[in-house]
Design a protein around this motif. Structure first.
Motif, PDB file in Angstrom:
ATOM      1  N   GLU A  92       0.859  -1.201   0.000  1.00  0.00           N
ATOM      2  CA  GLU A  92       0.000   0.000   0.000  1.00  0.00           C
ATOM      3  C   GLU A  92       0.890   1.245   0.000  1.00  0.00           C
ATOM      4  O   GLU A  92       1.090   1.866   1.062  1.00  0.00           O
ATOM      5  N   PRO A  93       1.454   1.620  -1.167  1.00  0.00           N
ATOM      6  CA  PRO A  93       2.363   2.771  -1.181  1.00  0.00           C
ATOM      7  C   PRO A  93       1.722   4.010  -0.564  1.00  0.00           C
ATOM      8  O   PRO A  93       0.547   4.309  -0.824  1.00  0.00           O
ATOM      9  N   ALA A  94       2.492   4.687   0.269  1.00  0.00           N
ATOM     10  CA  ALA A  94       2.066   5.945   0.920  1.00  0.00           C
ATOM     11  C   ALA A  94       0.831   5.786   1.795  1.00  0.00           C
ATOM     12  O   ALA A  94       0.145   6.762   2.074  1.00  0.00           O
ATOM     13  N   GLY A 105       9.715  12.841   8.846  1.00  0.00           N
ATOM     14  CA  GLY A 105      10.028  12.107   7.621  1.00  0.00           C
ATOM     15  C   GLY A 105       9.825  12.909   6.342  1.00  0.00           C
ATOM     16  O   GLY A 105      10.561  12.719   5.371  1.00  0.00           O
ATOM     17  N   VAL A 106       8.842  13.801   6.338  1.00  0.00           N
ATOM     18  CA  VAL A 106       8.602  14.571   5.106  1.00  0.00           C
ATOM     19  C   VAL A 106       9.741  15.583   4.945  1.00  0.00           C
ATOM     20  O   VAL A 106      10.358  15.690   3.879  1.00  0.00           O
ATOM     21  N   LEU A 107      10.028  16.296   6.021  1.00  0.00           N
ATOM     22  CA  LEU A 107      11.150  17.241   5.986  1.00  0.00           C
ATOM     23  C   LEU A 107      12.448  16.528   5.571  1.00  0.00           C
ATOM     24  O   LEU A 107      13.190  17.021   4.720  1.00  0.00           O
ATOM     25  N   HIS A 149       1.638   7.154  17.722  1.00  0.00           N
ATOM     26  CA  HIS A 149       0.460   7.505  16.923  1.00  0.00           C
ATOM     27  C   HIS A 149       0.192   9.001  16.960  1.00  0.00           C
ATOM     28  O   HIS A 149       0.435   9.669  17.958  1.00  0.00           O
ATOM     29  N   GLY A 150      -0.306   9.495  15.849  1.00  0.00           N
ATOM     30  CA  GLY A 150      -0.692  10.902  15.761  1.00  0.00           C
ATOM     31  C   GLY A 150      -2.087  11.009  15.173  1.00  0.00           C
ATOM     32  O   GLY A 150      -2.400  10.347  14.179  1.00  0.00           O
ATOM     33  N   ASP A 151      -2.929  11.815  15.818  1.00  0.00           N
ATOM     34  CA  ASP A 151      -4.243  12.148  15.256  1.00  0.00           C
ATOM     35  C   ASP A 151      -4.113  13.481  14.539  1.00  0.00           C
ATOM     36  O   ASP A 151      -3.387  14.375  14.995  1.00  0.00           O
ATOM     37  N   GLN A 210       3.216  -5.518  -3.155  1.00  0.00           N
ATOM     38  CA  GLN A 210       3.243  -6.730  -2.342  1.00  0.00           C
ATOM     39  C   GLN A 210       4.059  -6.472  -1.087  1.00  0.00           C
ATOM     40  O   GLN A 210       4.859  -5.533  -1.043  1.00  0.00           O
ATOM     41  N   ARG A 211       3.882  -7.338  -0.095  1.00  0.00           N
ATOM     42  CA  ARG A 211       4.650  -7.235   1.149  1.00  0.00           C
ATOM     43  C   ARG A 211       5.949  -8.018   0.988  1.00  0.00           C
ATOM     44  O   ARG A 211       5.956  -9.103   0.413  1.00  0.00           O
ATOM     45  N   ALA A 212       7.052  -7.481   1.464  1.00  0.00           N
ATOM     46  CA  ALA A 212       8.318  -8.238   1.491  1.00  0.00           C
ATOM     47  C   ALA A 212       8.319  -9.102   2.742  1.00  0.00           C
ATOM     48  O   ALA A 212       7.908  -8.643   3.816  1.00  0.00           O
ATOM     49  N   GLY A 223       0.998   4.582   4.945  1.00  0.00           N
ATOM     50  CA  GLY A 223       1.391   4.628   6.362  1.00  0.00           C
ATOM     51  C   GLY A 223       1.376   6.049   6.897  1.00  0.00           C
ATOM     52  O   GLY A 223       0.462   6.837   6.592  1.00  0.00           O
ATOM     53  N   ALA A 224       2.398   6.404   7.669  1.00  0.00           N
ATOM     54  CA  ALA A 224       2.449   7.729   8.294  1.00  0.00           C
ATOM     55  C   ALA A 224       2.352   8.840   7.253  1.00  0.00           C
ATOM     56  O   ALA A 224       1.784   9.908   7.503  1.00  0.00           O
ATOM     57  N   THR A 225       2.881   8.582   6.054  1.00  0.00           N
ATOM     58  CA  THR A 225       2.854   9.579   4.977  1.00  0.00           C
ATOM     59  C   THR A 225       1.427  10.068   4.712  1.00  0.00           C
ATOM     60  O   THR A 225       1.206  11.236   4.395  1.00  0.00           O
TER      61      THR A 225
HETATM   62  C1  LIG Z   1      -0.222  12.873  12.297  1.00  0.00           C
HETATM   63  C2  LIG Z   1       1.149  12.968  11.714  1.00  0.00           C
HETATM   64  C3  LIG Z   1       1.618  14.205  11.302  1.00  0.00           C
HETATM   65  C4  LIG Z   1       2.926  14.320  10.769  1.00  0.00           C
HETATM   66  N1  LIG Z   1       3.335  15.529  10.317  1.00  0.00           N
HETATM   67  C5  LIG Z   1       4.584  15.649   9.790  1.00  0.00           C
HETATM   68  C6  LIG Z   1       5.038  16.889   9.293  1.00  0.00           C
HETATM   69  O1  LIG Z   1       4.309  17.889   9.337  1.00  0.00           O
HETATM   70  N2  LIG Z   1       6.303  16.975   8.761  1.00  0.00           N
HETATM   71  C7  LIG Z   1       7.131  15.881   8.703  1.00  0.00           C
HETATM   72  O2  LIG Z   1       8.259  16.011   8.227  1.00  0.00           O
HETATM   73  N3  LIG Z   1       6.714  14.669   9.154  1.00  0.00           N
HETATM   74  C8  LIG Z   1       5.479  14.529   9.702  1.00  0.00           C
HETATM   75  N4  LIG Z   1       5.058  13.332  10.185  1.00  0.00           N
HETATM   76  C9  LIG Z   1       6.006  12.217  10.216  1.00  0.00           C
HETATM   77  C10 LIG Z   1       6.081  11.530   8.865  1.00  0.00           C
HETATM   78  O3  LIG Z   1       4.786  11.226   8.430  1.00  0.00           O
HETATM   79  C11 LIG Z   1       6.905  10.245   8.988  1.00  0.00           C
HETATM   80  O4  LIG Z   1       8.155  10.523   9.575  1.00  0.00           O
HETATM   81  C12 LIG Z   1       7.126   9.675   7.590  1.00  0.00           C
HETATM   82  O5  LIG Z   1       5.888   9.404   6.966  1.00  0.00           O
HETATM   83  C13 LIG Z   1       7.959   8.417   7.659  1.00  0.00           C
HETATM   84  O6  LIG Z   1       8.023   7.945   6.344  1.00  0.00           O
HETATM   85  P1  LIG Z   1       8.316   6.418   6.022  1.00  0.00           P
HETATM   86  O7  LIG Z   1       8.307   6.287   4.558  1.00  0.00           O
HETATM   87  O8  LIG Z   1       9.528   6.010   6.801  1.00  0.00           O
HETATM   88  O9  LIG Z   1       7.104   5.648   6.727  1.00  0.00           O
HETATM   89  P2  LIG Z   1       5.622   5.408   6.203  1.00  0.00           P
HETATM   90  O10 LIG Z   1       5.049   6.603   5.590  1.00  0.00           O
HETATM   91  O11 LIG Z   1       4.888   4.827   7.367  1.00  0.00           O
HETATM   92  O12 LIG Z   1       5.804   4.318   5.070  1.00  0.00           O
HETATM   93  C14 LIG Z   1       6.291   3.022   5.351  1.00  0.00           C
HETATM   94  C15 LIG Z   1       5.800   2.097   4.253  1.00  0.00           C
HETATM   95  O13 LIG Z   1       6.430   0.834   4.429  1.00  0.00           O
HETATM   96  C16 LIG Z   1       5.519  -0.151   4.032  1.00  0.00           C
HETATM   97  N5  LIG Z   1       5.931  -1.442   4.625  1.00  0.00           N
HETATM   98  C17 LIG Z   1       6.076  -1.768   5.929  1.00  0.00           C
HETATM   99  N6  LIG Z   1       6.463  -3.057   6.053  1.00  0.00           N
HETATM  100  C18 LIG Z   1       6.574  -3.529   4.772  1.00  0.00           C
HETATM  101  C19 LIG Z   1       6.943  -4.812   4.229  1.00  0.00           C
HETATM  102  N7  LIG Z   1       7.251  -5.852   4.992  1.00  0.00           N
HETATM  103  N8  LIG Z   1       6.952  -4.945   2.878  1.00  0.00           N
HETATM  104  C20 LIG Z   1       6.650  -3.909   2.055  1.00  0.00           C
HETATM  105  N9  LIG Z   1       6.296  -2.685   2.519  1.00  0.00           N
HETATM  106  C21 LIG Z   1       6.258  -2.509   3.863  1.00  0.00           C
HETATM  107  C22 LIG Z   1       4.175   0.353   4.542  1.00  0.00           C
HETATM  108  O14 LIG Z   1       3.089  -0.234   3.811  1.00  0.00           O
HETATM  109  C23 LIG Z   1       4.293   1.857   4.290  1.00  0.00           C
HETATM  110  O15 LIG Z   1       3.715   2.265   3.068  1.00  0.00           O
HETATM  111  C24 LIG Z   1       3.765  13.172  10.688  1.00  0.00           C
HETATM  112  C25 LIG Z   1       3.259  11.930  11.077  1.00  0.00           C
HETATM  113  C26 LIG Z   1       1.977  11.826  11.589  1.00  0.00           C
HETATM  114  C27 LIG Z   1       1.451  10.467  11.997  1.00  0.00           C
END
Ligand SMILES: Cc1cc2nc3c(=O)[nH]c(=O)nc-3n(C[C@H](O)[C@H](O)[C@H](O)COP(=O)(O)OP(=O)(O)OC[C@H]3O[C@@H](n4cnc5c(N)ncnc54)[C@H](O)[C@@H]3O)c2cc1C
Length: 393
Positions: free
Chosen positions: A32-34, A348-350, A236-238, A173-175, A36-38
């Protein structure tokens, strides 16, 4: 090089696009790209107002990443025709009462001592910049350099950019495992049958919080080095999304961060009219939106911007940030051919642009003869030591 990235959140997608546009062959694996937290993130690119004393090491990533974002957004838009919502309206930081003002003044002093640009502003000047602010606030500060992007639009653009690259693909797919094989790694996806194995010189773990826990088994990806500990936990963040109605004016533009009775809340207006109100930080393992969290956010947001009471509530979302014990990411090599890029917590976005630059430097240049482009963020390689993925092992 053949590169497989496990996880296509903002981090995996950014790394994937950077490697693909540099000429590497890229496979992104994510059911499920994007999603998660994204999906929840507000998208503050707030190297200044996100700075906390205990996280000073983060400046090695946050400052160059923020500086790289404008060009990154332009390149992405040029490659796809899709916008990222990048804008730099600055941030107003406001205090609800005298104690909040004192705490914010302390923090602003620490931010200035770290070389960041934040100044005190009278509340009248703050109301001139954002007329929807409540008339009775105890103090205001301005961080003109902080910016924002829309994480959902950015992720869509990144996915489009990756899929448009001839040497890149996305497997939904999931790894499930990584297995050493022919001098590289075989990544098993889905059921892991022979047709479900992807060979790679370099594997990047960008799983976000994935499944919480320390080791390979909890993450649900077998074969990671046994001694490597991955103390990533869900925070967790709401977050709420609102929009103005015909009976209300939209906010003027700057992001507003407020301290209300010692608790933080932010109000982030986007150019399309959406207003994001966030965010709680909970460690209660509740995946759905918390009633208490949503109530607190709206109550505090209304205290600093009462006009939001006439807006429409579009969405309430909760997701888990990938947190680590020291609030710093795990970014670097775990083993030959295996790289960690996870634990990006609130940033993570920054930090996505810096993550893309760091992993691209670890992987090295491609040999396809493609013209090189400058790294998307100018990182100091020594500044990356605090993010060593082995530091908890
Ligand atoms: C409410 C909230 C507000 C936020 N606001 C900000 C902000 O304003 N600015 C900022 O910089 N950051 C913000 N963040 C933080 C930011 O969202 C995260 O730091 C960032 O999304 C992390 O990115 P990521 O790609 O590591 O994780 P994620 O976005 O969680 O993506 C991880 C991905 O990995 C995949 N995955 C996991 N396990 C597997 C597997 N076994 N096989 C294949 N895929 C897998 C998941 O499906 C998911 O799509 C916020 C977060 C929250 C919850």
């Amino acid at each position: 090089m053949q590169c497989t990235i496990i996880g296509a959140g903002i981090i995996g997608l950014s790394i994937g696009w950077e490697l693909a546009r540099s000429g590497h062959t890229v496979t992104l694996v994510d059911p499920e790209p994007a999603g998660g937290a994204t999906h929840a993130a507000a998208g503050m690119l707030a190297a200044v107002t996100e700075f906390h004393r205990q996280e000073a090491d983060l400046l090695a990533l946050s400052v160059p990443s923020a500086a790289g974002w404008p060009q990154w957004a332009r390149d992405l838009e040029a490659a796809t025709g899709l916008g990222t919502g990048y804008a730099s309206p600055g941030t107003l930081v406001v205090a609800a009462d005298a104690a909040d003002r004192e705490a914010l003044a302390d923090l602003a002093a620490a931010q200035r001592a770290a070389g960041l640009r934040i100044g005190e502003l009278g509340t009248a000047a703050a109301r001139a910049a954002e007329p929807l602010l409540a008339p009775r606030l105890a103090g205001a500060f301005s961080a003109p350099g902080d910016a924002q992007a829309d994480p959902r639009r950015t992720a869509r653009a990144l996915l489009g950019a990756v899929e448009a690259e001839p040497r890149a693909r996305v497997l939904r797919q999931r790894a499930t495992a990584v297995v050493p094989c022919r001098g590289g790694w075989s990544v098993q996806v889905g059921t892991g049958g022979p047709e479900n194995r992807v060979w790679a010189d370099e594997v990047v773990l960008a799983t976000g919080v994935g499944r919480p826990g320390y080791g390979s088994a909890e993450l649900g990806i077998g074969g990671l080095p046994e001694r490597w500990r991955r103390p990533v936990r869900p925070i967790h963040g709401d977050v709420m999304r609102l929009r103005p109605t015909s009976a209300s004016w939209p906010p003027a533009g700057p992001t507003v961060r407020a301290l209300v009775d010692g608790q933080g809340v932010y109000i982030l207006p986007r150019s399309d009219g959406e207003v994001v109100v966030g965010a709680t930080e909970r460690e209660d393992l509740q995946d759905g939106v918390s009633v208490e969290g949503a109530h607190r956010l709206l109550r505090d947001a209304l205290r600093v911007m009462p006009a939001l009471g006439r807006f429409e509530l579009l969405e309430a979302t909760a997701r888990a940030r990938p947190g680590t014990p020291d609030n710093l990411p795990l970014l670097g090599r775990i083993a030959p051919g295996l790289i960690a890029a996870t634990g990006f917590h609130r940033h993570g976005v920054l930090l996505s642009v810096a993550a893309a630059a760091a992993v691209s430097a670890l992987v090295g240049p491609a040999t396809t003869g493609r013209p090189r482009h400058p790294p998307p963020a100018a990182l100091d390689p020594h500044g990356l030591d605090p993010f060593d993925p082995w530091r908890f092992s």
